[in-house]
Design a protein around this motif. Structure first.
Motif, PDB file in Angstrom:
ATOM      1  N   ALA A 308      10.250  30.571 -38.635  1.00 43.89           N
ATOM      2  CA  ALA A 308      10.508  29.878 -37.371  1.00 43.89           C
ATOM      3  C   ALA A 308       9.434  28.847 -37.069  1.00 43.89           C
ATOM      4  N   ARG A 309       8.207  29.153 -37.445  1.00 44.43           N
ATOM      5  CA  ARG A 309       7.112  28.197 -37.229  1.00 44.43           C
ATOM      6  C   ARG A 309       7.330  26.929 -38.069  1.00 44.43           C
ATOM      7  N   SER A 312       9.934  24.849 -36.355  1.00 42.83           N
ATOM      8  CA  SER A 312       9.449  24.206 -35.134  1.00 42.83           C
ATOM      9  C   SER A 312       8.526  23.037 -35.461  1.00 42.83           C
ATOM     10  N   MET A 321      12.179  18.549 -31.624  1.00 43.34           N
ATOM     11  CA  MET A 321      11.396  19.412 -30.747  1.00 43.34           C
ATOM     12  C   MET A 321      10.104  18.689 -30.401  1.00 43.34           C
ATOM     13  N   ALA A 328       6.734  27.359 -28.749  1.00 43.75           N
ATOM     14  CA  ALA A 328       8.118  27.383 -29.231  1.00 43.75           C
ATOM     15  C   ALA A 328       8.442  28.709 -29.907  1.00 43.75           C
ATOM     16  N   TYR A 334      12.910  27.895 -30.591  1.00 43.29           N
ATOM     17  CA  TYR A 334      13.412  27.532 -31.910  1.00 43.29           C
ATOM     18  C   TYR A 334      14.780  28.135 -32.196  1.00 43.29           C
TER      19      TYR A 334
END
Length: 463
Positions: A308-309, A312, A321, A328, A334
């Motif tokens: 997920a990082r 983002s 984003m 986030a 995200y």
């Protein structure tokens, strides 16, 4: 089947874990489609396969812990059965191949269970997932059918999960065999994906490969769709157009029932557009970061958040984003683009042991399910261990209904550029999935290589 020693060892470990009473296994029965003699393709219960190995309907088995006995219940084929289905080995002959020397007719099972209940001995069973199992358990145990689902054996469940989670070399070889078939399915899909062709033509061809090479149906319904923003899209009615993206999420079973599950995203017409390539390479980066982080002891929830990082950070570079990447992740912003978990256990079930309870399989007393959107759909969160096999399947989707809802609620507007996101609402989705073995050194992608880079996918499509 595996060796008799392997099945015997599994059952002995189970008896040692459960410690007392009768451990009751109900094999699956035939499931009629529209008449008793016209049935769905038979699939044995996976835990029955794991401990007993016999892939036939209408069987049950009992482990008596105190007596240290193992009994298979079933009926040999009648002459009428032989006329229609041909001669078969006897049940005792089959049982000798799995280290069991006690057989009894199916009609004797009720008396055995009833006698144990009268003596107030515990009857251990797994959660039923079919109505016929529920009714059979209710009859055997003298229970109200409505109470059966709430009374499975916790010690039985824990023991099965402990054993089935760690794959032996023999099991890994079966998963590899399924992946050989799966690789052919994916490359066939790439070669067949073309403008003017219906999705169902591709599905028919690749599912035919699965059955033709193993004699078994795929372990789950194939997802092949140009509307990839619908995560489990089982409609195959679209006619593909140049410029579409098609998500192909498919699997095969090995001859012994072990599953494979891979996903590739295919450009219709053979070439990714520049915008498709950008998003595709973000997903590929998510998967690469996840694979690099995996090792024994690392919670899979942490691996999910590493993916997920990457999303983002890369989406911030693309202007989709903005703001603080840590925020986030912490807020779940995200998940507008990645609303599902990173993966799941794989083995005899494609979502391995899901019928035993997702929280039982994928979580611990210390790591409980997160209520945040996206993370709440994570099937596996607990620490990884050597010889776990898991799928790693990051995805990015532009779901118009979800975007409109979040924008209307002004949700995370400091982190998401909705004006830019709106320009992607015709995009669909991208998902990449591989089956991965956790090792002491990290993680290894199983199976033969399946085209995954932009260049490799395009080359296969245009071959």
């Amino acid at each position: 089947m595996f060796s008799a020693d392997m099945y015997t060892h599994r059952r002995q470990c189970l008896k040692a874990d459960v410690r007392t009473g009768l451990i009751l296994f109900l094999g699956n029965r035939q499931s009629p489609i529209n008449a008793p003699d016209n049935c769905h393709f038979f699939r044995q219960d996976s835990s029955f396969l794991y401990f007993w190995g016999i892939d036939l309907p209408d069987l049950a088995a009992v482990l008596d812990v105190e007596a240290d006995t193992e009994t298979m219940f079933g009926d040999d084929r009648s002459l009428d059965d032989v006329i229609w289905s041909g001669p078969q080995p006897s049940l005792l002959e089959r049982c000798q191949g799995i280290g069991v020397d006690r057989c009894a007719s199916s009609g004797q099972l009720h008396a055995i269970v009833s006698a144990a209940i009268k003596r107030k001995r515990p009857i251990h069973f797994l959660p039923p997932y079919r109505m016929d199992q529920t009714m059979q358990l209710a009859d055997l145990c003298g229970m109200d059918p409505l109470t059966v689902a709430g009374n499975p054996s916790a010690s039985f469940i824990r023991s099965v999960i402990r054993q089935r989670s760690v794959k032996s070399e023999a099991e890994l070889a079966q998963i590899e065999a399924a992946l050989v078939i799966n690789a052919g399915m994916q490359t066939t899909a790439m070669r067949m994906t073309a403008p003017g062709r219906y999705e169902r033509e591709v599905v028919g061809a690749i599912e035919g490969l699965a059955y033709g090479q193993s004699g078994r149906k795929p372990p789950f319904r194939t997802i092949f769709s140009t509307h990839g923003q619908t995560l489990h899209n089982h409609s195959h009615d679209n006619r593909m157009r140049a410029g579409d993206l098609a998500i192909c999420d498919c699997g095969a079973e090995s001859p012994m029932g072990y599953a494979s599950d891979t996903t590739r995203t295919i450009p219709v017409g053979g070439r990714f557009t520049s915008r498709q390539k950008e998003i595709y390479e973000v997903v590929q980066g998510m998967q690469a970061d996840a694979l690099a982080a995996m090792k024994p002891g690392i919670p899979f929830k942490d691996v999910h958040q590493i993916a997920a990082r990457r999303l983002s950070s890369d989406f911030k570079d693309l202007g989709l984003m903005r703001g603080d990447v840590d925020r986030a992740i912490d807020t779940g912003a995200y998940a507008l683009f990645f609303p599902h978990g990173l993966g799941h256990m794989l083995g005899l079930d494609v979502h391995d042991m899901e019928c035993l309870g997702e929280d039982e399989v994928g979580y611990t007393d210390d790591i409980r399910r997160d209520s945040r959107f996206g993370l709440n759909r994570l099937r596996l969160a607990k620490p990884l261990a050597s010889d776990f096999v898991v799928t790693v399947e990051p995805g990015i989707y532009f779901i118009p209904q979800l975007v409109h809802q979040w924008r209307g609620e002004n949700r995370f507007s400091d982190l998401i550029d909705y004006d830019k996101v709106e320009s992607y609402l015709d995009f669909g989705g991208v998902r990449i999935e591989d089956d991965v073995r956790v090792t002491s050194a990290g993680a290894t992608v199983l199976g033969p290589p399946i085209p995954k880079t932009v260049a490799a996918v395009e080359s296969c499509c245009l071959a």
